[in-house]
Structure formats: structure tokens, C-alpha cells
Design a protein around this motif. Structure first.
Motif, PDB file in Angstrom:
ATOM      1  N   MET A   1      81.967  18.745 -17.148  1.00  0.00           N
ATOM      2  CA  MET A   1      82.037  17.312 -16.903  1.00  0.00           C
ATOM      3  C   MET A   1      83.188  16.695 -17.696  1.00  0.00           C
ATOM      4  SD  MET A   1      80.566  14.474 -15.581  1.00  0.00           S
ATOM      5  CE  MET A   1      78.778  14.529 -15.426  1.00  0.00           C
ATOM      6  N   THR A   2      83.288  17.068 -18.952  1.00  0.00           N
ATOM      7  CA  THR A   2      84.312  16.492 -19.831  1.00  0.00           C
ATOM      8  C   THR A   2      85.719  16.890 -19.410  1.00  0.00           C
ATOM      9  OG1 THR A   2      82.772  16.522 -21.697  1.00  0.00           O
ATOM     10  CG2 THR A   2      85.121  16.355 -22.215  1.00  0.00           C
ATOM     11  N   SER A   3      85.879  18.141 -18.981  1.00  0.00           N
ATOM     12  CA  SER A   3      87.217  18.652 -18.676  1.00  0.00           C
ATOM     13  C   SER A   3      87.701  18.332 -17.269  1.00  0.00           C
ATOM     14  CB  SER A   3      87.250  20.168 -18.888  1.00  0.00           C
ATOM     15  OG  SER A   3      86.345  20.821 -18.008  1.00  0.00           O
ATOM     16  N   ALA A   4      86.840  17.832 -16.397  1.00  0.00           N
ATOM     17  CA  ALA A   4      87.252  17.531 -15.020  1.00  0.00           C
ATOM     18  C   ALA A   4      88.396  16.522 -15.007  1.00  0.00           C
ATOM     19  CB  ALA A   4      86.071  17.003 -14.216  1.00  0.00           C
ATOM     20  N   GLN A   5      89.453  16.856 -14.292  1.00  0.00           N
ATOM     21  CA  GLN A   5      90.638  15.996 -14.226  1.00  0.00           C
ATOM     22  C   GLN A   5      90.885  15.414 -12.844  1.00  0.00           C
ATOM     23  OE1 GLN A   5      92.636  15.265 -16.969  1.00  0.00           O
ATOM     24  NE2 GLN A   5      90.984  16.289 -18.096  1.00  0.00           N
ATOM     25  N   ASP A   6      90.356  16.052 -11.818  1.00  0.00           N
ATOM     26  CA  ASP A   6      90.646  15.627 -10.442  1.00  0.00           C
ATOM     27  C   ASP A   6      89.413  15.144  -9.688  1.00  0.00           C
ATOM     28  OD1 ASP A   6      93.440  16.314 -10.563  1.00  0.00           O
ATOM     29  OD2 ASP A   6      92.826  18.413 -10.458  1.00  0.00           O
ATOM     30  N   CYS A   7      88.330  15.911  -9.739  1.00  0.00           N
ATOM     31  CA  CYS A   7      87.180  15.533  -8.924  1.00  0.00           C
ATOM     32  C   CYS A   7      85.872  16.084  -9.491  1.00  0.00           C
ATOM     33  CB  CYS A   7      87.361  15.997  -7.475  1.00  0.00           C
ATOM     34  SG  CYS A   7      87.740  17.741  -7.328  1.00  0.00           S
TER      35      CYS A   7
ATOM     36  N   ILE B   1      81.862   6.340 -15.284  1.00  0.00           N
ATOM     37  CA  ILE B   1      82.750   5.175 -15.211  1.00  0.00           C
ATOM     38  C   ILE B   1      84.109   5.509 -15.831  1.00  0.00           C
ATOM     39  CG2 ILE B   1      83.134   2.825 -16.066  1.00  0.00           C
ATOM     40  CD1 ILE B   1      80.070   2.430 -15.849  1.00  0.00           C
ATOM     41  N   ARG B   2      84.092   6.151 -17.002  1.00  0.00           N
ATOM     42  CA  ARG B   2      85.346   6.528 -17.655  1.00  0.00           C
ATOM     43  C   ARG B   2      86.127   7.515 -16.800  1.00  0.00           C
ATOM     44  NH1 ARG B   2      82.094   6.748 -22.399  1.00  0.00           N
ATOM     45  NH2 ARG B   2      81.969   9.023 -22.207  1.00  0.00           N
ATOM     46  N   LYS B   3      85.412   8.455 -16.192  1.00  0.00           N
ATOM     47  CA  LYS B   3      86.090   9.428 -15.337  1.00  0.00           C
ATOM     48  C   LYS B   3      86.751   8.728 -14.149  1.00  0.00           C
ATOM     49  CE  LYS B   3      85.592  13.386 -17.320  1.00  0.00           C
ATOM     50  NZ  LYS B   3      86.785  14.176 -17.716  1.00  0.00           N
ATOM     51  N   GLY B   4      86.019   7.817 -13.525  1.00  0.00           N
ATOM     52  CA  GLY B   4      86.569   7.088 -12.389  1.00  0.00           C
ATOM     53  C   GLY B   4      87.782   6.269 -12.779  1.00  0.00           C
ATOM     54  N   GLU B   5      87.716   5.617 -13.926  1.00  0.00           N
ATOM     55  CA  GLU B   5      88.830   4.786 -14.395  1.00  0.00           C
ATOM     56  C   GLU B   5      90.058   5.616 -14.735  1.00  0.00           C
ATOM     57  OE1 GLU B   5      86.298   1.089 -16.399  1.00  0.00           O
ATOM     58  OE2 GLU B   5      87.028   2.737 -17.668  1.00  0.00           O
ATOM     59  N   SER B   6      89.832   6.892 -15.106  1.00  0.00           N
ATOM     60  CA  SER B   6      90.962   7.757 -15.460  1.00  0.00           C
ATOM     61  C   SER B   6      91.575   8.442 -14.247  1.00  0.00           C
ATOM     62  CB  SER B   6      90.510   8.821 -16.461  1.00  0.00           C
ATOM     63  OG  SER B   6      89.596   9.736 -15.867  1.00  0.00           O
ATOM     64  N   GLY B   7      91.039   8.162 -13.047  1.00  0.00           N
ATOM     65  CA  GLY B   7      91.610   8.724 -11.827  1.00  0.00           C
ATOM     66  C   GLY B   7      90.852   9.886 -11.235  1.00  0.00           C
ATOM     67  N   VAL B   8      89.753  10.274 -11.854  1.00  0.00           N
ATOM     68  CA  VAL B   8      88.925  11.349 -11.299  1.00  0.00           C
ATOM     69  C   VAL B   8      88.100  10.788 -10.139  1.00  0.00           C
ATOM     70  CG1 VAL B   8      87.073  13.002 -11.773  1.00  0.00           C
ATOM     71  CG2 VAL B   8      88.785  12.520 -13.527  1.00  0.00           C
ATOM     72  N   ARG B   9      88.093  11.485  -9.008  1.00  0.00           N
ATOM     73  CA  ARG B   9      87.256  11.078  -7.878  1.00  0.00           C
ATOM     74  C   ARG B   9      85.850  11.601  -8.097  1.00  0.00           C
ATOM     75  NH1 ARG B   9      87.999  14.434  -2.731  1.00  0.00           N
ATOM     76  NH2 ARG B   9      86.603  15.725  -4.007  1.00  0.00           N
ATOM     77  N   VAL B  10      84.902  10.693  -8.179  1.00  0.00           N
ATOM     78  CA  VAL B  10      83.512  11.067  -8.453  1.00  0.00           C
ATOM     79  C   VAL B  10      82.656  10.764  -7.221  1.00  0.00           C
ATOM     80  CG1 VAL B  10      81.498  10.688  -9.917  1.00  0.00           C
ATOM     81  CG2 VAL B  10      83.805  10.562 -10.911  1.00  0.00           C
ATOM     82  N   ARG B  11      81.999  11.796  -6.693  1.00  0.00           N
ATOM     83  CA  ARG B  11      81.110  11.631  -5.536  1.00  0.00           C
ATOM     84  C   ARG B  11      79.764  12.283  -5.852  1.00  0.00           C
ATOM     85  NH1 ARG B  11      84.145  13.895  -0.321  1.00  0.00           N
ATOM     86  NH2 ARG B  11      84.309  15.729  -1.686  1.00  0.00           N
TER      87      ARG B  11
ATOM     88  N   TYR C   1      69.606  22.684   1.083  1.00  0.00           N
ATOM     89  CA  TYR C   1      69.489  24.134   0.968  1.00  0.00           C
ATOM     90  C   TYR C   1      69.944  24.637  -0.399  1.00  0.00           C
ATOM     91  CZ  TYR C   1      68.825  23.952   6.005  1.00  0.00           C
ATOM     92  OH  TYR C   1      68.347  23.664   7.253  1.00  0.00           O
ATOM     93  N   ASN C   2      70.899  23.937  -0.991  1.00  0.00           N
ATOM     94  CA  ASN C   2      71.398  24.273  -2.328  1.00  0.00           C
ATOM     95  C   ASN C   2      71.824  22.994  -3.028  1.00  0.00           C
ATOM     96  OD1 ASN C   2      71.804  27.425  -2.182  1.00  0.00           O
ATOM     97  ND2 ASN C   2      72.727  26.615  -0.314  1.00  0.00           N
ATOM     98  N   SER C   3      71.662  22.948  -4.328  1.00  0.00           N
ATOM     99  CA  SER C   3      72.255  21.871  -5.109  1.00  0.00           C
ATOM    100  C   SER C   3      73.649  22.332  -5.511  1.00  0.00           C
ATOM    101  CB  SER C   3      71.430  21.578  -6.362  1.00  0.00           C
ATOM    102  OG  SER C   3      70.139  21.110  -6.004  1.00  0.00           O
ATOM    103  N   VAL C   4      74.636  21.453  -5.349  1.00  0.00           N
ATOM    104  CA  VAL C   4      76.031  21.823  -5.571  1.00  0.00           C
ATOM    105  C   VAL C   4      76.628  20.932  -6.665  1.00  0.00           C
ATOM    106  CG1 VAL C   4      78.327  21.974  -4.526  1.00  0.00           C
ATOM    107  CG2 VAL C   4      76.296  22.608  -3.193  1.00  0.00           C
ATOM    108  N   PHE C   5      77.261  21.568  -7.648  1.00  0.00           N
ATOM    109  CA  PHE C   5      77.910  20.852  -8.745  1.00  0.00           C
ATOM    110  C   PHE C   5      79.353  21.345  -8.810  1.00  0.00           C
ATOM    111  CE2 PHE C   5      73.439  21.282  -9.586  1.00  0.00           C
ATOM    112  CZ  PHE C   5      73.028  20.056 -10.094  1.00  0.00           C
ATOM    113  N   ARG C   6      80.282  20.493  -8.383  1.00  0.00           N
ATOM    114  CA  ARG C   6      81.687  20.891  -8.347  1.00  0.00           C
ATOM    115  C   ARG C   6      82.479  20.074  -9.378  1.00  0.00           C
ATOM    116  NH1 ARG C   6      86.113  19.449  -4.453  1.00  0.00           N
ATOM    117  NH2 ARG C   6      87.935  20.618  -5.207  1.00  0.00           N
ATOM    118  N   PHE C   7      83.199  20.770 -10.241  1.00  0.00           N
ATOM    119  CA  PHE C   7      84.066  20.141 -11.230  1.00  0.00           C
ATOM    120  C   PHE C   7      85.451  20.759 -11.066  1.00  0.00           C
ATOM    121  CE2 PHE C   7      79.744  20.553 -12.820  1.00  0.00           C
ATOM    122  CZ  PHE C   7      79.410  19.245 -13.159  1.00  0.00           C
ATOM    123  N   ASP C   8      86.361  20.032 -10.446  1.00  0.00           N
ATOM    124  CA  ASP C   8      87.687  20.559 -10.134  1.00  0.00           C
ATOM    125  C   ASP C   8      87.561  21.869  -9.356  1.00  0.00           C
ATOM    126  OD1 ASP C   8      88.790  18.348 -11.342  1.00  0.00           O
ATOM    127  OD2 ASP C   8      89.303  19.371 -13.205  1.00  0.00           O
ATOM    128  N   GLU C   9      88.009  22.963  -9.936  1.00  0.00           N
ATOM    129  CA  GLU C   9      87.993  24.245  -9.224  1.00  0.00           C
ATOM    130  C   GLU C   9      86.840  25.148  -9.630  1.00  0.00           C
ATOM    131  OE1 GLU C   9      91.174  24.603  -6.828  1.00  0.00           O
ATOM    132  OE2 GLU C   9      90.016  22.799  -7.232  1.00  0.00           O
TER     133      GLU C   9
END
Length: 251
Positions: free
Chosen positions: A97-103, A126-136, A190-198
């Protein structure tokens, strides 16, 4: 030898080879060779075709199992298999979560372990969104039949819906903030998915068991691999049919 599975799937979708080629963006002769000569398309064209025909790539092109390059890339994607969610190192969730830079893309029903276990999660998002990370984030609609059914299958009945509402309470302050979108959906999960960048963590689900008791697959995106994009495609499909949580007025 012709690819009868592909031919039948095209017909079953009410399409012709020419129309499929037009939608996918390839020459009709190329698409015809996919059928008549069982040629395996390029990766992007395979993915698009499988989505259009609502079929799995391995069903349409069994020969993929013999593609040494793709198998090698997919094996390289695989990082770890945790026997249950509690076996995932606690620091991994927070560090990703902390290291995510893009999404950051998360698909859950309630995910209370995550929303309740991440200190000040709304402020973090909120901080991630403000720094340009796309959060969905996509949660289950607590009023949906799908969430009620999951509760009944797990033997907790209204417990799943209650956990969803509690997670939404944790996330409330982040709703509507720049870069942060929180939605609800009512499809089977069917699955819970947690994606942080790559990086991707996939919490598998088993009938009658809570997600916490089921394995978690740790995947890292690798060019030419299939696993990361396979699960991300599932996320995108659910996202396309979800609705903003603020519109539902569940919190």
C-alpha cells in the motif's frame, strides 16, 4: 486442422469471422487462419477475442499449454502461495500500500481485515489519490442477493452485509476525494483481488468457507505472463458493472 472450438464460439456469439476481425482490429484473412489453420493469435488479440466470445483463452486455443515461452513467463509471475490469508506476512499488505506509485485496485465483498487493519485507511487513500495514484475499490452491495447468499453459504447470514457496512464506514471520508473511487457491485465474487502497481494478491474463495481460510496467490507482473492480466481482466469486468457507493447511500 481447423479450430472447431473457435469456430463454434464465434457462431455461438452470433458473429462471423469477418465481423470478429473487424471488432478485434485484424485483417479478416488473419482471423480466418485462426479458424481454418488453428493459428494462435498474438497475445493482445487472443485476450480481446476471448473477451468478445466470453470464453477462456485456453479453451479456444489449447495449444497455449504447449507454448514454452508463455509457460515460462507465467511461472516467473508466480511469487508465493499462502495456505490461508493469515499466512500472508502482515508487513506485506502495508508495504504494498505504501509503495504503490501508479494504481491500487481492490475487489472484495467486505475486506474488513484490510479496512479495519490498515491504520487511518481513509487518510492513506486520500494521500495516495492526491499524489496521483489511481485508487479503485469495489465492495459488495450489502443489500444485494449475492452478498446475502454468501452470508448464508458461510453460515453467518447477515454477517457479511454487516461487515461490508463497517468497511464502508472506515472508507467514508475517502469517498469522492480526488483520485479515489469506491464502488459497490452485486455479482458473485469468485476471488478477492488486491492489486498494487505490478503486484497482485488473489485471495481465492471456497464454497462454505470464509475468505480468511482460503489460499492467497502472490503474483508479480512479467511481460508475456498470463496470470496477472487474467485476474486484472476480471477486476475490470466487475468495475464496469459497479456503481459509486455514494449513489447507493449505504453509509
Amino acid at each position: 486442422m481447423p479450430n472447431e472450438r473457435l469456430r463454434g464460439s464465434i457462431a455461438g456469439a452470433g458473429l462471423t469471422v469477418e465481423r470478429l476481425a473487424e471488432i478485434v482490429g485484424v485483417d479478416p484473412k488473419t482471423a480466418e487462419r485462426w479458424v481454418s489453420k488453428d493459428r494462435i493469435p498474438r497475445r493482445a488479440h487472443r485476450s480481446a477475442t476471448a473477451t468478445i466470445l466470453k470464453a477462456d483463452e485456453l479453451y479456444l486455443w489449447p495449444g497455449l499449454l504447449d507454448d514454452a515461452r508463455e509457460k515460462s513467463a507465467s511461472l516467473a509471475e508466480f511469487v508465493a502461495l499462502y495456505p490461508h490469508r493469515g499466512a500472508v506476512p502482515l508487513h506485506l499488505w502495508s508495504s504494498l500500500m505504501t509503495s504503490a506509485q501508479d494504481c491500487i485496485d481492490i475487489l472484495i465483498y467486505a475486506g474488513l481485515f484490510f479496512t479495519d487493519g490498515t491504520p487511518d485507511i481513509a487518510k492513506t487513500l486520500i494521500r495516495k489519490g492526491e499524489s496521483g495514484v489511481r485508487v479503485r475499490l469495489i465492495l459488495g452491495d450489502p443489500d444485494s442477493e449475492a452478498v446475502a447468499l454468501r452470508g448464508a453459504e458461510e453460515g453467518v447470514f447477515g454477517g457479511v452485509a454487516a461487515r461490508v457496512r463497517l468497511s464502508l464506514t472506515h472508507l467514508q471520508d475517502a469517498m469522492g476525494c480526488p483520485g479515489v473511487e469506491i464502488r459497490l457491485q452485486s455479482a458473485t465474487l469468485y476471488n478477492s483481488v488486491f492489486r498494487f502497481d505490478e503486484t497482485l494478491l488473489v485471495n481465492t474463495h471456497a464454497y462454505g468457507a470464509p475468505a480468511s481460510q482460503s489460499p492467497v496467490i502472490h503474483v508479480q507482473r512479467v511481460p508475456g505472463g498470463r496470470l496477472f492480466d487474467h485476474y486484472l481482466s476480471s477486476f475490470d469486468k466487475v468495475w464496469s458493472r459497479s456503481v459509486p457507493a455514494m449513489e447507493k447511500g449505504t453509509v
